[in-house]
Structures are given as structure tokens and as C-alpha cells.
Design a protein around this motif. Structure first.
Motif, PDB file in Angstrom:
ATOM      1  N   UNK A  22       0.811  -1.223   0.000  1.00 45.53           N
ATOM      2  CA  UNK A  22       0.000   0.000   0.000  1.00 45.53           C
ATOM      3  C   UNK A  22       0.843   1.271   0.000  1.00 45.53           C
ATOM      4  N   UNK A  23       1.957   1.164   0.711  1.00 43.14           N
ATOM      5  CA  UNK A  23       2.742   2.382   0.894  1.00 43.14           C
ATOM      6  C   UNK A  23       3.563   2.701  -0.341  1.00 43.14           C
ATOM      7  N   UNK A  25       3.059   2.333  -3.654  1.00 46.05           N
ATOM      8  CA  UNK A  25       2.433   3.146  -4.690  1.00 46.05           C
ATOM      9  C   UNK A  25       2.232   4.586  -4.237  1.00 46.05           C
ATOM     10  N   UNK A  26       1.911   4.742  -2.949  1.00 48.30           N
ATOM     11  CA  UNK A  26       1.699   6.088  -2.415  1.00 48.30           C
ATOM     12  C   UNK A  26       2.948   6.932  -2.599  1.00 48.30           C
ATOM     13  N   UNK A  27       4.070   6.366  -2.161  1.00 47.49           N
ATOM     14  CA  UNK A  27       5.316   7.123  -2.242  1.00 47.49           C
ATOM     15  C   UNK A  27       5.703   7.375  -3.689  1.00 47.49           C
ATOM     16  N   UNK A  29       3.749   7.466  -6.353  1.00 49.01           N
ATOM     17  CA  UNK A  29       2.859   8.439  -6.990  1.00 49.01           C
ATOM     18  C   UNK A  29       3.153   9.843  -6.495  1.00 49.01           C
ATOM     19  N   UNK A  30       3.376   9.961  -5.183  1.00 45.87           N
ATOM     20  CA  UNK A  30       3.650  11.285  -4.629  1.00 45.87           C
ATOM     21  C   UNK A  30       4.957  11.849  -5.183  1.00 45.87           C
ATOM     22  N   UNK A  31       5.962  10.980  -5.313  1.00 48.20           N
ATOM     23  CA  UNK A  31       7.250  11.453  -5.839  1.00 48.20           C
ATOM     24  C   UNK A  31       7.116  11.867  -7.302  1.00 48.20           C
ATOM     25  N   UNK A  33       4.439  13.001  -8.713  1.00 47.39           N
ATOM     26  CA  UNK A  33       3.746  14.285  -8.755  1.00 47.39           C
ATOM     27  C   UNK A  33       4.666  15.426  -8.335  1.00 47.39           C
ATOM     28  N   UNK A  68      12.586   9.445   3.285  1.00 44.96           N
ATOM     29  CA  UNK A  68      12.777  10.021   1.950  1.00 44.96           C
ATOM     30  C   UNK A  68      14.036  10.877   1.916  1.00 44.96           C
TER      31      UNK A  68
END
Lengths: 117, 359
Positions: A22-23, A25-27, A29-31, A33, A68
Motif C-alpha cells: 500500500x505504501x 504506490x503512495x510514495x 505516486x507522490x514522488x 507528482x 525520503x
């Protein structure tokens, strides 16, 4: 060791295994963006070289994460609550209320405590 | 009571409900869909053994959903709305805890549980035998194997509950890990017995025997068609993916490959004989369910293709954490409750008739 403890430990292990799924894809996608936003800001800055000086985008540092790298700069868009969303929320409340009522009615009938039986 | 609608009507319902759950993360649409599916799920009865076993599975998923929120919050530190901070020296979880990451965990878990509820409802409504009957003739053996595999977990859960109840009647209480033995041993024995019975009954019915008839030349033609079809499909898709100027040739190859495969499957199905002792009938409620399912599917598909931005939700910057709700898009989601409401309306006259007979 009780059953509850075994189940709790099992759930924690399962959740730990799923956390990466779960985490990540979050990271990612956020990176992505972040990079896109940085690129857009840079293009806007270059494009405005010949034109009259446009106000620079408002930049704010993202909160630093322990996992990060260096914090990227994000242009702050208007992310506050917009009153134009209210009619949609009202419609949602009506629809959700009707469906929740239907759920309660069905549950009562299935349990045999409804007035119909 | 088990729903007796036509399985094709239930398939339309499944497609109409699963597409939104797979294509959006908007919590408002997902929660509306979950409520609508809940009406149908509750109607199919909690006393049903299949429903009980799937209920256990759904409860486990609900626990998993509750765990996704803290995990997303503690592991992902992106976002601008900071709720509180953990010391940065703490490995992995140290850093700011943002509202965006909590929202992301919430919506991910909501999408997961919605999808599971949809599939649980479909499995309760359409039993294994009906699903098996819907498999195409040429892959009926694979269908049988898949059907047995899909039914394994629900059957195990149902057996576990039965054994647990039987042991509770005998006064057995689970206090520690050693007390699980009287539950696990009968479960193992039951599973082995069931496997043996299944193997014997399949053997007695001639499963796995030579059922495909035809000349060697015909079989060779079928095999060549499958090989050529797959090759055309592979080359066509590769061409479309890597060389944009190959668009016409790629599309033609893909279409040709699909046609060859369809012909081969149809030809093989024609030569397999299957006995059917019970004919499914299309009743009026089943037609209504089919029509409503197709209408809902078409509505959502149109929105997905024409206005994909209206379905997207991403709480992290630069997007807004406030989800958008369009009643026109919410309407197809509420239609997932139609089978449940129709079944309730069918039950009511039946109950009235019974009370009249008793009177």
C-alpha cells in the motif's frame, strides 16, 4: 497464549506484509507528482523570461520524511474547502441515508423482528 | 433462502458493481456502493452456510481495513496538512503524520472491502454448480478444477464453524493453543474425507475420460489455429505498443488472432457433449436485474471513458483532499441494491400466503 493474541499477532504480521504494497504506490505516486510539479514550475519560470515578470508560484517545503531524501518544493494549489461542493454533499447524504435505511429495514426483516412478520 | 435469479443476471450485477469499485478511489462513491451492495448482501440471508462463511471472511477484511489507516499514516509522510509529528529518529514511522496519508489509507481499505463484499455477495447468490455450468464446453475440465478451488476456503470455514459448535456443545472451551487440537484434528479428517469423496464421485462420473472426438486432421487444424491466433495476437499487440505507425497492421493482426482463437474454441465446444437436466428460466425479476445491471454498467462505463477526471480522487498535493460528488454518477451505484429489494418484495407475498394458509 489466547486465541485473541494469536489472531492479533497474525493480523499484525499480515498487515506488515501488506504495508509495503500500500505504501509503495503512495510514495511512488507522490514522488512522481512532486517531479511533475517541479517541472511545471520550472517551465513556467523559463516561459516567463521575455514576458513581464509574473508573480512566482508560492513554494513551500514539504514536511521532511525520515525515509525520503531532501524535501521537494511544491507549488501550493487551492486545496481548501470549496462551497461549490455543498450541493453534491447534500445529494450524497440523501442517497446514503436512503440506502442505510434500506439496509436497516432488510436487517430487521431478516431477523424476524419487523412489523411485517 | 438462496436467490434463484438467472446467473447471467447476477453476472451483469457483478460487472456493474465491480467496475466502479475498481475504477475509483472516491470515498463518497465507494461508500454509496458499499451501502447498496449491503442491501443485497443482507437480503441473501445470514442463516445461509455460504453467507456465514463469507461473513467471517468479510469480518477479517474489516479488521484489515482498520489496519490500513494507521499503516498508511505512519509509513507515508507526504502531504501538507500535518496533524502531529513523531521524532525523526524513529525508524520508518518517524516524521510528520498527515491527514492526506490517513485519507489515502482509508480510501484504499474502503475500495478493498467494497470489492470483497461484492464478490462475497455474488458467491452467495450464485453457487458453485451454477458457475460451473456457465463455463464454456471446451474448458469444462478446467472449470471443474477452478470451481473446486474457489469453494475450498468457504467449505473449510463452514466445517470449522460446525466443528466449533459441536465441541462447544460437549463443553469444550478454548483457553490456550493446546485446546485447538480437538478443533484442528476433526477439520483435517473432514477435509481428507471430502477430498476422497470428491475424487470417487468424479471417477464414477467419468471425469477426465476421452470426451473430445474428431479426426486427427481436425484436431491438428484446431491446434494450428490456436498457435497462429496467439502468435498474431502477440505480434499485433507488440506492434501497437512499440511502433505507433503500425496501427493499421497491428489492429488487423489483433483482430485476426482473436477471430482464429474464437473459431477454434467454438469448434472444440461443438464437439463436447454435456447433459443438462434442469433448464434455467428467465423470470421477470431476473430480467429487471439484468436490465438494471446493464444500464448501470453502461452509465458508469460512459463516465469512465468520457469524464475520467470526475472519478479520480487523490488526497495528496497538488490535488484537493475534498472529494467531489456528482449525483448523476451516484445514481448508477445505488442500483446495486435492486436485487436485494426485489427479493424482499418477493418474500413478503410468500409470508402473507403462509399466514393465510395457517389461518
Amino acid at each position: 497464549m489466547s486465541i485473541k493474541r494469536i489472531v492479533s499477532v497474525g493480523l499484525l504480521v499480515a498487515a506488515a506484509a501488506f504495508a509495503g504494497v500500500w505504501v509503495r504506490p503512495t510514495e511512488a505516486a507522490a514522488m512522481a507528482r512532486d517531479r511533475l510539479a517541479d517541472g511545471r514550475a520550472a517551465i513556467a519560470h523559463i516561459g516567463a523570461a521575455g514576458a513581464p515578470a509574473a508573480p512566482p508560484p508560492v513554494m513551500t517545503p514539504t514536511p521532511q520524511s525520515a525515509t525520503s531524501g531532501p524535501p521537494p518544493l511544491l507549488p501550493v494549489a487551492d486545496r481548501s474547502f470549496n462551497a461549490a461542493l455543498l450541493p453534491g454533499y447534500a445529494a450524497y447524504l440523501i442517497m446514503a441515508g436512503l440506502l442505510a435505511g434500506a439496509c436497516a429495514w432488510v436487517a430487521r426483516r431478516e431477523d424476524g423482528v419487523g412489523p411485517e412478520r | 433462502m438462496r436467490a434463484t435469479y438467472h446467473p447471467v443476471a447476477w453476472l451483469a450485477w457483478l460487472a456493474a458493481a465491480a467496475l466502479p469499485a475498481l475504477s475509483t478511489r472516491n470515498p463518497l462513491y465507494l461508500s454509496l456502493l458499499l451501502l447498496a451492495v449491503g442491501v443485497t448482501n443482507l437480503t441473501l440471508g445470514r442463516a445461509n452456510p455460504a453467507a456465514r462463511s463469507w461473513g467471517t471472511f468479510l469480518r477479517f477484511s474489516a479488521w484489515l481495513w482498520l489496519l490500513t489507516i494507521p499503516f498508511a499514516a505512519f509509513m507515508s509522510h507526504y502531504g501538507t496538512i500535518v496533524l502531529f509529528r513523531l521524532p525523526a529518529s524513529w525508524p520508518a514511522i518517524g516524521g510528520p503524520i498527515t491527514l492526506e496519508s490517513i485519507l489515502y489509507g482509508f480510501t484504499s481499505g474502503l475500495a478493498l472491502i467494497t470489492l470483497l463484499t461484492i464478490f462475497a455477495t455474488f458467491n452467495i447468490a450464485v453457487d458453485q454448480a451454477r458457475l460451473l455450468r456457465m463455463t464454456p464446453n471446451f474448458i469444462y475440465q478446467a472449470g471443474v478444477v477452478a470451481g473446486i478451488a474457489v469453494a475450498f476456503v468457504p467449505q473449510m470455514v463452514a466445517s470449522w464453524q460446525t466443528i466449533q459448535e459441536a465441541q462447544q456443545v460437549r463443553g469444550h472451551k478454548v483457553r490456550g493453543i493446546r485446546d485447538l487440537l480437538p478443533l484442528l484434528l476433526p477439520l483435517l479428517v473432514t477435509a481428507l474425507e471430502r477430498a476422497m469423496q470428491l475424487a470417487e464421485s468424479m471417477e464414477a462420473r467419468g471425469f477426465g475420460g476421452q470426451s473430445v472426438t474428431g479426426t486427427p486432421r481436425r484436431r491438428l487444424a484446431n491446434q494450428t489455429a490456436i498457435l497462429a491466433g496467439l502468435a498474431a495476437l502477440g505480434i499485433g499487440l507488440t506492434g501497437l505498443g512499440f511502433w505507433p505507425h503500425w496501427r493499421v497492421w497491428g489492429s488487423l493482426l489483433v483482430a485476426g488472432g482473436v477471430l482464429l482463437l474464437l473459431w477454434s474454441f467454438w469448434d472444440q465446444s461443438r464437439r463436447v457433449k454435456r447433459s443438462r437436466y434442469h433448464r434455467w428460466t428467465w423470470q421477470r425479476p431476473a430480467r429487471i436485474v439484468l436490465a438494471v445491471g446493464l444500464a448501470s454498467l453502461a452509465g458508469w462505463l460512459a463516465a469512465w471513458l468520457l469524464r475520467p477526471a470526475a472519478l479520480s480522487y487523490y488526497p495528496y498535493p497538488p490535488d484537493s483532499p475534498w472529494p467531489v460528488f456528482d449525483p448523476l454518477l451516484g445514481l448508477p451505484l445505488t442500483l446495486a441494491a435492486v436485487p436485494g429489494l426485489l427479493l424482499q418484495l418477493e418474500k413478503r407475498p410468500r409470508a402473507t400466503e403462509l399466514s393465510r394458509e395457517a389461518g
